[in-house]
Design an enzyme around this catalytic site. Structure first.
Site, mmCIF file in Angstrom:
data_model
loop_
_atom_site.group_PDB
_atom_site.id
_atom_site.type_symbol
_atom_site.label_atom_id
_atom_site.label_comp_id
_atom_site.label_asym_id
_atom_site.label_seq_id
_atom_site.Cartn_x
_atom_site.Cartn_y
_atom_site.Cartn_z
ATOM 1 N N LYS A 128 -0.004 4.133 -0.233
ATOM 2 C CA LYS A 128 -0.440 5.456 0.466
ATOM 3 C C LYS A 128 -0.326 6.458 -0.574
ATOM 4 C CE LYS A 128 -0.073 3.145 4.741
ATOM 5 N NZ LYS A 128 -0.142 3.116 6.135
ATOM 6 N N ASN A 137 0.885 -1.248 -0.022
ATOM 7 C CA ASN A 137 -0.085 0.034 -0.066
ATOM 8 C C ASN A 137 1.008 1.217 -0.103
ATOM 9 O OD1 ASN A 137 -1.978 2.002 0.542
ATOM 10 N ND2 ASN A 137 -2.538 1.475 2.524
ATOM 11 N N SER A 193 3.587 -1.991 10.200
ATOM 12 C CA SER A 193 4.865 -2.042 10.361
ATOM 13 C C SER A 193 5.700 -3.541 10.046
ATOM 14 C CB SER A 193 5.672 -1.635 11.608
ATOM 15 O OG SER A 193 5.190 -0.229 12.220
ATOM 16 N N GLU A 251 -6.511 4.823 7.652
ATOM 17 C CA GLU A 251 -6.532 6.292 7.518
ATOM 18 C C GLU A 251 -7.779 7.052 6.771
ATOM 19 O OE1 GLU A 251 -2.709 5.462 5.359
ATOM 20 O OE2 GLU A 251 -1.770 5.051 7.342
ATOM 21 N N GLY A 279 2.849 2.466 10.569
ATOM 22 C CA GLY A 279 3.709 3.677 10.468
ATOM 23 C C GLY A 279 4.457 4.107 11.659
ATOM 24 N N GLU A 335 -5.202 -4.508 10.661
ATOM 25 C CA GLU A 335 -4.305 -3.707 10.607
ATOM 26 C C GLU A 335 -4.492 -2.822 12.084
ATOM 27 O OE1 GLU A 335 -2.432 -2.532 6.632
ATOM 28 O OE2 GLU A 335 -3.912 -1.349 7.167
ATOM 29 N N HIS A 342 -9.287 1.447 4.968
ATOM 30 C CA HIS A 342 -8.094 1.475 5.725
ATOM 31 C C HIS A 342 -8.281 2.677 6.830
ATOM 32 C CE1 HIS A 342 -4.052 2.408 6.353
ATOM 33 N NE2 HIS A 342 -3.665 1.626 5.769
HETATM 34 O O1 LIG Z 1 -1.664 -0.611 4.672
HETATM 35 C C1 LIG Z 1 -0.518 -0.759 5.151
HETATM 36 C C2 LIG Z 1 -0.359 -0.245 6.674
HETATM 37 O O2 LIG Z 1 -1.066 1.108 6.866
HETATM 38 C C3 LIG Z 1 0.845 -0.519 7.259
HETATM 39 O O3 LIG Z 1 1.592 0.482 6.925
HETATM 40 P P1 LIG Z 1 3.000 0.348 7.468
HETATM 41 O O4 LIG Z 1 3.612 -0.904 6.902
HETATM 42 O O5 LIG Z 1 3.804 1.586 6.876
HETATM 43 O O6 LIG Z 1 3.163 0.274 8.973
#
Ligand SMILES: O=C[C@H](O)COP(=O)(O)O
Length: 249
Positions: free
Chosen positions: A12, A10, A212, A96, A172, A166, A94
């Site tokens: 983002k 992802n 993460s 977010e 993150g 998640e 998600h």
């Molecule tokens: O969609 C992915 C998640 O939000 C995980 O993000 P991350 O691997 O940067 O913690």
């Protein structure tokens, strides 16, 4: 039935034309086991470029969509449009979208229905906030998020849905859930699906972990019986994503 391991990236709101081309070239040159399904979620504007440049054994996902096929919805993108430019999947719900953009369980469920109707597969994200975990309500929150979708889709639809658990506190932050923490929630999700949908759907639905995930921590978590893959944020923008794709090898 063995569940095919699934690894999603992802991106983002990250990328440039140059970075998309470079990452696609890196991924195209890497090893990807034939028994692992791989999907990359990219910002809308880069989907056509990514779909053109990425290896054809991997698929492309949108990171969101709207609930209408077309019309006066300034700034929105429909599932049909995603499909038209080469996406096969869409990431929905998600954290977010839920927590930054304020999207509800019901809106996420409605998007899921529309995306499936348009012929997209759905990555359905669920997960609790830190305060919800600390209050002991992780499963209540996750079940509530699942419930909205369970009520909206048919049993057959679950063949086209991958769940991504998640925990928001792990996204993150560098704070990854331990393999046991992930397994515990995944097993509870599977049990919930068994009772709320059917034993078949519980057995066959892929439940992936996100938060993460990196090349170092993926291997142990990948061994857990109810972890069927990963949804990777930051590390999917780096060559190390290939190591995560190979986590089960
Ligand atoms: O969609 C992915 C998640 O939000 C995980 O993000 P991350 O691997 O940067 O913690």
């Amino acid at each position: 039935m063995a569940r095919t391991f699934w690894v999603g990236g992802n991106w983002k709101m990250n990328g440039t034309v140059a970075a998309v081309k470079e990452l696609a070239a890196t991924f195209n040159a890497g090893t990807s086991p034939s028994d692992v399904e791989v999907v990359i979620g990219a910002p809308y504007v880069y989907i056509p470029l990514l779909a053109d440049s990425l290896r054809k054994d991997w698929a492309v996902a949108g990171e969101n969509c709207y609930i209408k096929a077309s019309g006066a919805y300034t700034g929105e993108i429909s599932p049909e449009m995603l499909k038209d430019v080469g996406a096969k999947w869409v990431i929905l719900g998600h954290s977010e979208r839920r927590n930054v953009l304020g999207e509800s369980d019901q809106f996420t469920a409605e998007k899921t229905v529309k995306a499936l109707q348009a012929g997209l597969k759905v990555v359905l994200c669920v997960g609790e906030l830190l305060e919800e975990r600390e209050a002991g309500t992780t499963q209540t929150v996750v079940n509530r998020q699942l419930d909205a979708v369970i009520k909206a889709v048919s049993e057959a639809d679950w063949a086209n849905i991958v769940i991504a658990y998640e925990p928001v506190w792990a996204i993150g932050t560098g704070k990854v859930a331990t393999p046991d923490q992930a397994q515990e929630v995944h097993a509870a999700i599977r049990e919930y699906l068994k009772n709320a949908v059917s034993p078949k759907v519980a057995e066959e639905t892929r439940i992936t972990y996100g938060g993460s995930v990196n090349a170092k921590n993926c291997k142990e978590t990948a061994q857990k019986p109810d972890v069927d893959g990963f949804l990777v944020g930051g590390a999917s923008l780096k060559p190390e994503f290939l190591e995560i794709v190979n986590a089960t090898n």
